[in-house]
Design a protein around this motif. Structure first.
Motif, mmCIF file in Angstrom:
data_model
loop_
_atom_site.group_PDB
_atom_site.id
_atom_site.type_symbol
_atom_site.label_atom_id
_atom_site.label_comp_id
_atom_site.label_asym_id
_atom_site.label_seq_id
_atom_site.Cartn_x
_atom_site.Cartn_y
_atom_site.Cartn_z
ATOM 1 N N GLY A 523 0.779 -1.234 0.000
ATOM 2 C CA GLY A 523 0.000 0.000 0.000
ATOM 3 C C GLY A 523 0.803 1.272 0.000
ATOM 4 N N ALA A 524 2.142 1.189 0.019
ATOM 5 C CA ALA A 524 2.943 2.413 -0.031
ATOM 6 C C ALA A 524 2.609 3.184 -1.302
ATOM 7 C CB ALA A 524 4.435 2.064 -0.004
ATOM 8 N N ALA A 525 2.509 4.493 -1.188
ATOM 9 C CA ALA A 525 2.147 5.366 -2.319
ATOM 10 C C ALA A 525 0.790 4.981 -2.916
ATOM 11 C CB ALA A 525 3.219 5.336 -3.404
ATOM 12 N N GLU A 526 -0.037 4.289 -2.103
ATOM 13 C CA GLU A 526 -1.359 3.840 -2.536
ATOM 14 C C GLU A 526 -1.277 2.914 -3.745
ATOM 15 O OE1 GLU A 526 -3.800 7.306 -3.018
ATOM 16 O OE2 GLU A 526 -3.858 7.728 -0.870
ATOM 17 N N LEU A 527 -0.183 2.144 -3.817
ATOM 18 C CA LEU A 527 -0.055 1.165 -4.892
ATOM 19 C C LEU A 527 -1.188 0.152 -4.825
ATOM 20 C CD1 LEU A 527 3.735 0.178 -5.016
ATOM 21 C CD2 LEU A 527 2.465 1.574 -6.657
ATOM 22 N N LEU A 528 -1.688 -0.230 -5.999
ATOM 23 C CA LEU A 528 -2.692 -1.281 -6.082
ATOM 24 C C LEU A 528 -2.121 -2.518 -6.763
ATOM 25 C CD1 LEU A 528 -5.884 0.781 -7.039
ATOM 26 C CD2 LEU A 528 -5.260 -0.138 -4.810
ATOM 27 N N ASN A 529 -1.673 -2.367 -7.995
ATOM 28 C CA ASN A 529 -1.191 -3.511 -8.765
ATOM 29 C C ASN A 529 0.111 -3.165 -9.491
ATOM 30 O OD1 ASN A 529 -3.176 -5.889 -8.728
ATOM 31 N ND2 ASN A 529 -4.530 -4.134 -9.014
ATOM 32 N N PRO A 530 1.241 -3.300 -8.806
ATOM 33 C CA PRO A 530 2.521 -3.025 -9.469
ATOM 34 C C PRO A 530 2.778 -4.045 -10.569
ATOM 35 C CG PRO A 530 2.875 -4.025 -7.314
ATOM 36 C CD PRO A 530 1.419 -3.717 -7.406
ATOM 37 N N ASN A 531 3.054 -3.564 -11.807
ATOM 38 C CA ASN A 531 3.246 -4.488 -12.922
ATOM 39 C C ASN A 531 4.522 -4.209 -13.712
ATOM 40 O OD1 ASN A 531 2.301 -2.144 -14.091
ATOM 41 N ND2 ASN A 531 1.013 -3.179 -15.591
#
Length: 539
Positions: A523-531
């Motif tokens: 959830g860092a930096a409001e990440l959802l789906n790092p690709n």
């Protein structure tokens, strides 16, 4: 017996019974309170300083309320139930019975039982009377004696200390320190920042800090503190701060001597942080909700801690990140069919590098120096482009459905993964289809060849990165414990970092495949789906 005598006897009996009916029966005593304690809680110099705690009567069914009396200790020996019942006005505090324990703070106008204003430096005791319901009132004995005094006010304590490694100069200039100012800075004259080596941090207390002269003095300014140290900064031992050493930060607040006339106060220690020479940043593409926003490209420092949103505009289901030699960066966008070009330092949009692509996913420079682009949609063929984005050709003679990973072996053969088909297809150096190389992957995304010639396959729909030999035979599960893995790169020490969509994090493994930690936390930096995960070096 004569009639007169009988009449007299009957009247006598009636008089006796009438006399008995007029006599009042005796009442029981109301139960009293217990566990009475008194505290001096403020410095107003009146009744507001007094807090009284007590346990109510064991059975309050016969108690309507409690009356509290403040009695000068010199008069306490003569204060009794009769005195209490005759006390009125501000010299009595009434408390309705509600059950359980009670905490009562008196008010500014409370008087003692001599009708005198409650004052400091006078010894008092507390009495509490249970007011009965069909029961006699009962008065406790005196509480512990107490005397109101002005309490020394200590300097407030700093909170929220953060310590960061922000440069690569190899000295204290790499340290950035932030902390929250105290709420009321009129109580302090100075902040003192101490950088304490890890070996001393456990013993660094208020007494040590008060006696230590190796600090940075910071004048209160009404703002939170955010500063970088300079190259002459010393640690709490008086030694110059150096690279490759762990330190913790402490902040001592100095009481101003007027508003705060007590002692100084020392913060809790910050985390321990080692100064390291890290000459790279980490860029992460966030696919958000896939075909729906939010989408972003985020830049993290090399520790995976500090971040900034690098690109937000012109994105549509972003896939890959490619930094160019001319100071620009390319972003492939599956949703819009475009590869956009941005400034590599600011992230500002420049222009479309290429468009009209059937859902571009991976973009990679091939052995011939051309850019190879995979298509999720359309005919699925691998496309080639010049460095300026001009189209060259459709390289492969056939397409790969939902293609999303590519790499070359040492002979120049191209391998392309199909997410939907769970296969890896092999193409010759001229793009000829050499057939399915692997058919037992599990939703493969990225693929790469290691130095041994093995092919590593990221199983997005599984939990592993699988290792295959040069003939396509499964050798082992190289990495485990993943969930929706996509996007990877290598750190200078050989660690591999991988986007893990299942936990919205970037995980780190060592070169032997052992899990290390979440380099970028969930959830860092409001990440959802790092690709896509890209390491970019700087001087």
């Amino acid at each position: 017996m004569t009639r007169k005598f009988l009449l007299f006897f009957n009247c006598f009996i009636v008089l006796i019974f009438m006399s008995c009916d007029d006599e009042e029966p005796s009442l029981p005593d109301a139960p009293g309170v217990t566990n009475v304690t008194v505290s001096d809680i403020s410095d107003f110099g009146d009744g507001r300083d007094i807090s009284i705690q007590f346990l109510g009567a064991s059975d309050e069914s016969s108690v309507s309320s409690y009356s509290i009396f403040v009695v000068a200790e010199t008069n306490s020996s003569s204060f009794d139930l009769s005195s209490a019942q005759s006390t009125t006005g501000n010299a009595v505090t009434e408390v309705t019975s509600t059950g359980g324990s009670y905490t009562v703070e008196l008010d500014q106008n409370t008087l003692d039982t001599d009708n005198q204003t409650i004052a400091e430096d006078v010894s008092y005791v507390i009495y509490i009377m249970s007011n009965g319901i069909e029961a006699n009132n009962v008065l406790t004995g005196p509480s512990n004696s107490f005397t109101l005094t002005t309490q020394a006010i200590n300097a407030p304590i700093v909170a929220g200390i953060e310590i960061w490694d922000v440069s690569n100069l190899g000295d204290a200039r790499d340290f950035n320190i932030t902390f929250n100012k105290v709420q009321d800075e009129s109580f302090i004259s100075e902040y003192r920042l101490f950088m304490v080596p890890a070996s001393n941090a456990g013993d660094f207390d208020l007494d040590v800090a008060d006696a230590n002269d190796n600090y940075l003095s910071i004048t209160p300014s009404g703002s939170n503190i955010d500063l970088n140290l300079d190259e002459t900064s010393k640690d709490s031992n008086g030694d110059i701060i150096v690279d490759s050493t762990f330190y913790a930060a402490f902040v001592l607040t100095i009481a101003d001597g007027t508003n705060a006339d007590g002692s100084n106060s020392l913060s809790e220690q910050s985390r321990l942080l080692e100064l390291l020479h890290i000459n790279y940043d980490i860029y992460v593409s966030d696919a958000g909700n896939f075909s729906n926003p939010p989408w972003q490209i985020v830049k993290f420092d090399g520790r995976g801690e500090r971040f900034e949103v690098f690109i937000k505009q012109e994105l549509d289901w972003p896939q890959d990140i490619v930094f160019m030699d001319d100071g620009t960066v390319l972003i492939s966008n599956l949703g819009s069919g475009r590869i956009t070009k941005h400034d590599a330092e600011t992230g500002d949009f420049i222009e479309d590098w290429a468009n009209g692509i059937g859902g571009p996913t991976r973009v990679k420079v091939g052995p011939d120096g051309l850019f190879y682009v995979l298509q999720w949609q359309g005919n699925g063929k691998v496309l080639r482009y010049n460095t300026d984005g001009s189209f060259v050709d459709e390289f492969t003679e056939s397409g790969v459905t939902s293609s999303i990973g590519l790499d070359w072996d040492s002979d120049g053969n191209l391998y392309v993964s199909s997410f939907s088909q769970s296969t890896i297809t092999k193409f010759g150096p001229n793009g000829e289809n050499l057939g399915v190389f692997i058919d037992d992957a599990t939703g493969p995304t990225n693929i790469y060849f290691d130095d041994n010639g093995d092919l590593l396959v990221f199983n997005y729909s599984g939990t592993t990165v699988s290792r295959y030999d040069s003939d396509g035979n499964l050798k082992s599960q190289f990495l485990t414990g993943l969930s929706q893995c996509e996007g990877f790169d290598f750190l200078p020490n050989g660690d591999i970092i991988i986007g893990n969509g299942g936990t919205s994090s970037v995980k780190r493994f060592n070169s032997n495949g052992m899990a290390q930690d979440d380099l970028i936390e969930s959830g860092a930096a409001e990440l959802l789906n790092p690709n896509a995960v890209i390491v970019r070096y700087f001087e």
